[in-house]
Design a protein around this motif. Structure first.
Motif, PDB file in Angstrom:
ATOM      1  N   MET A  29      -7.654 -10.932  -0.183  1.00 15.81           N
ATOM      2  CA  MET A  29      -6.748  -9.865  -0.553  1.00 15.81           C
ATOM      3  C   MET A  29      -6.657  -8.906   0.637  1.00 15.81           C
ATOM      4  SD  MET A  29      -6.774  -7.055  -3.699  1.00 15.81           S
ATOM      5  CE  MET A  29      -8.119  -7.795  -4.493  1.00 15.81           C
ATOM      6  N   SER A  30      -5.446  -8.591   1.049  1.00 14.39           N
ATOM      7  CA  SER A  30      -5.262  -7.629   2.137  1.00 14.39           C
ATOM      8  C   SER A  30      -4.736  -6.316   1.559  1.00 14.39           C
ATOM      9  CB  SER A  30      -4.307  -8.185   3.182  1.00 14.39           C
ATOM     10  OG  SER A  30      -3.010  -8.311   2.654  1.00 14.39           O
ATOM     11  N   THR A  31      -5.072  -5.240   2.233  1.00 14.50           N
ATOM     12  CA  THR A  31      -4.623  -3.918   1.810  1.00 14.50           C
ATOM     13  C   THR A  31      -3.868  -3.273   2.962  1.00 14.50           C
ATOM     14  OG1 THR A  31      -6.505  -3.684   0.325  1.00 14.50           O
ATOM     15  CG2 THR A  31      -5.369  -1.668   0.940  1.00 14.50           C
ATOM     16  N   PHE A  32      -2.764  -2.627   2.629  1.00 12.67           N
ATOM     17  CA  PHE A  32      -1.962  -1.914   3.608  1.00 12.67           C
ATOM     18  C   PHE A  32      -1.349  -0.712   2.916  1.00 12.67           C
ATOM     19  CE2 PHE A  32       0.462  -5.378   1.732  1.00 12.67           C
ATOM     20  CZ  PHE A  32       1.643  -4.770   1.319  1.00 12.67           C
ATOM     21  N   HIS A  33      -0.617   0.100   3.670  1.00 20.34           N
ATOM     22  CA  HIS A  33      -0.004   1.305   3.110  1.00 20.34           C
ATOM     23  C   HIS A  33       1.500   1.258   3.315  1.00 20.34           C
ATOM     24  CE1 HIS A  33      -4.181   2.587   3.455  1.00 20.34           C
ATOM     25  NE2 HIS A  33      -3.894   3.410   2.458  1.00 20.34           N
ATOM     26  N   ILE A  34       2.216   1.824   2.344  1.00 23.00           N
ATOM     27  CA  ILE A  34       3.669   1.970   2.450  1.00 23.00           C
ATOM     28  C   ILE A  34       4.011   3.453   2.318  1.00 23.00           C
ATOM     29  CG2 ILE A  34       4.221  -0.345   1.575  1.00 23.00           C
ATOM     30  CD1 ILE A  34       4.869   0.993  -1.156  1.00 23.00           C
ATOM     31  N   ASP A  35       5.149   3.830   2.869  1.00 26.93           N
ATOM     32  CA  ASP A  35       5.655   5.190   2.710  1.00 26.93           C
ATOM     33  C   ASP A  35       6.556   5.197   1.479  1.00 26.93           C
ATOM     34  OD1 ASP A  35       6.720   7.714   2.866  1.00 26.93           O
ATOM     35  OD2 ASP A  35       7.646   7.440   4.818  1.00 26.93           O
ATOM     36  N   LYS A  44      -0.345   6.427 -11.435  1.00 24.29           N
ATOM     37  CA  LYS A  44      -0.690   5.185 -12.133  1.00 24.29           C
ATOM     38  C   LYS A  44      -0.829   4.051 -11.125  1.00 24.29           C
ATOM     39  CE  LYS A  44       4.125   3.863 -13.021  1.00 24.29           C
ATOM     40  NZ  LYS A  44       5.108   3.467 -14.011  1.00 24.29           N
ATOM     41  N   THR A  45      -1.459   2.996 -11.546  1.00 28.46           N
ATOM     42  CA  THR A  45      -1.540   1.778 -10.744  1.00 28.46           C
ATOM     43  C   THR A  45      -0.572   0.776 -11.343  1.00 28.46           C
ATOM     44  OG1 THR A  45      -3.827   2.207 -10.170  1.00 28.46           O
ATOM     45  CG2 THR A  45      -3.060  -0.053  -9.939  1.00 28.46           C
ATOM     46  N   MET A  46       0.231   0.165 -10.481  1.00 28.77           N
ATOM     47  CA  MET A  46       1.265  -0.751 -10.941  1.00 28.77           C
ATOM     48  C   MET A  46       1.048  -2.132 -10.312  1.00 28.77           C
ATOM     49  SD  MET A  46       5.401  -0.380 -10.388  1.00 28.77           S
ATOM     50  CE  MET A  46       5.513   1.134 -11.311  1.00 28.77           C
ATOM     51  N   ARG A  47       1.160  -3.159 -11.122  1.00 28.91           N
ATOM     52  CA  ARG A  47       1.116  -4.525 -10.605  1.00 28.91           C
ATOM     53  C   ARG A  47       2.554  -5.007 -10.455  1.00 28.91           C
ATOM     54  NH1 ARG A  47      -3.678  -6.881 -10.399  1.00 28.91           N
ATOM     55  NH2 ARG A  47      -5.378  -5.990 -11.566  1.00 28.91           N
ATOM     56  N   LEU A  48       2.930  -5.327  -9.221  1.00 29.97           N
ATOM     57  CA  LEU A  48       4.281  -5.795  -8.942  1.00 29.97           C
ATOM     58  C   LEU A  48       4.275  -7.283  -8.660  1.00 29.97           C
ATOM     59  CD1 LEU A  48       5.951  -3.158  -6.580  1.00 29.97           C
ATOM     60  CD2 LEU A  48       6.284  -3.492  -9.011  1.00 29.97           C
ATOM     61  N   LEU A  71       1.793   8.219   1.676  1.00 28.96           N
ATOM     62  CA  LEU A  71       1.264   6.894   1.981  1.00 28.96           C
ATOM     63  C   LEU A  71       0.585   6.359   0.729  1.00 28.96           C
ATOM     64  CD1 LEU A  71      -0.182   7.142   5.584  1.00 28.96           C
ATOM     65  CD2 LEU A  71       1.877   5.973   4.800  1.00 28.96           C
ATOM     66  N   ILE A  72       1.041   5.208   0.288  1.00 27.77           N
ATOM     67  CA  ILE A  72       0.561   4.582  -0.939  1.00 27.77           C
ATOM     68  C   ILE A  72      -0.164   3.291  -0.560  1.00 27.77           C
ATOM     69  CG2 ILE A  72       1.278   3.533  -3.133  1.00 27.77           C
ATOM     70  CD1 ILE A  72       1.842   6.561  -2.962  1.00 27.77           C
ATOM     71  N   ALA A  73      -1.365   3.107  -1.095  1.00 33.69           N
ATOM     72  CA  ALA A  73      -2.135   1.893  -0.836  1.00 33.69           C
ATOM     73  C   ALA A  73      -1.585   0.740  -1.676  1.00 33.69           C
ATOM     74  CB  ALA A  73      -3.603   2.108  -1.162  1.00 33.69           C
ATOM     75  N   VAL A  74      -1.443  -0.423  -1.022  1.00 34.83           N
ATOM     76  CA  VAL A  74      -0.982  -1.632  -1.687  1.00 34.83           C
ATOM     77  C   VAL A  74      -1.961  -2.749  -1.354  1.00 34.83           C
ATOM     78  CG1 VAL A  74       0.871  -3.342  -1.858  1.00 34.83           C
ATOM     79  CG2 VAL A  74       1.424  -0.925  -1.480  1.00 34.83           C
ATOM     80  N   LEU A 123      -0.762  -5.012  -5.976  1.00 33.93           N
ATOM     81  CA  LEU A 123      -1.310  -3.916  -6.750  1.00 33.93           C
ATOM     82  C   LEU A 123      -0.988  -2.634  -5.990  1.00 33.93           C
ATOM     83  CD1 LEU A 123      -3.028  -3.272  -9.265  1.00 33.93           C
ATOM     84  CD2 LEU A 123      -5.029  -3.389  -7.791  1.00 33.93           C
ATOM     85  N   VAL A 124      -0.191  -1.756  -6.601  1.00 36.23           N
ATOM     86  CA  VAL A 124       0.304  -0.545  -5.951  1.00 36.23           C
ATOM     87  C   VAL A 124      -0.382   0.660  -6.585  1.00 36.23           C
ATOM     88  CG1 VAL A 124       2.353   0.802  -5.396  1.00 36.23           C
ATOM     89  CG2 VAL A 124       2.526  -1.693  -5.582  1.00 36.23           C
ATOM     90  N   ALA A 125      -1.085   1.445  -5.752  1.00 34.48           N
ATOM     91  CA  ALA A 125      -1.833   2.609  -6.241  1.00 34.48           C
ATOM     92  C   ALA A 125      -0.974   3.867  -6.111  1.00 34.48           C
ATOM     93  CB  ALA A 125      -3.131   2.757  -5.463  1.00 34.48           C
TER      94      ALA A 125
END
Length: 71
Positions: free
Chosen positions: A1-7, A30-34, A12-15, A24-26
């Motif tokens: 599993m890799s983790t990165f951030h999006i704007d 809330k935490t959302m599974r996309l 900055l949101i951890a994904v 998995l979007v934090a």
């Protein structure tokens, strides 16, 4: 599993990428599974897990994820 951030809206949101099409979007509230799904024409659509409709929020998050994973 890799983790990165999006704007997302200036934050900055951890994904975490769980598999090729599951993320998995934090979000702050809330935490959302996309889940990324592709239609017969090759277009990507983004759904919250266990739903069958893309929303403006999931589409925007998916577009931000695609920018990162395609670079």
């Amino acid at each position: 599993m890799s983790t990165f951030h999006i704007d997302y809206h200036g934050q900055l949101i951890a994904v975490s990428q769980e598999s090729a099409d599951n993320f998995l979007v934090a979000l702050p509230n809330k935490t959302m599974r996309l889940v990324r799904k592709q239609d017969s024409d090759g277009a990507d659509y983004w759904f919250e897990k266990d739903t069958d409709n893309e929303t403006p929020e999931t589409a925007e998050l998916g577009a931000a994820i695609e920018v990162v994973i395609s670079s």
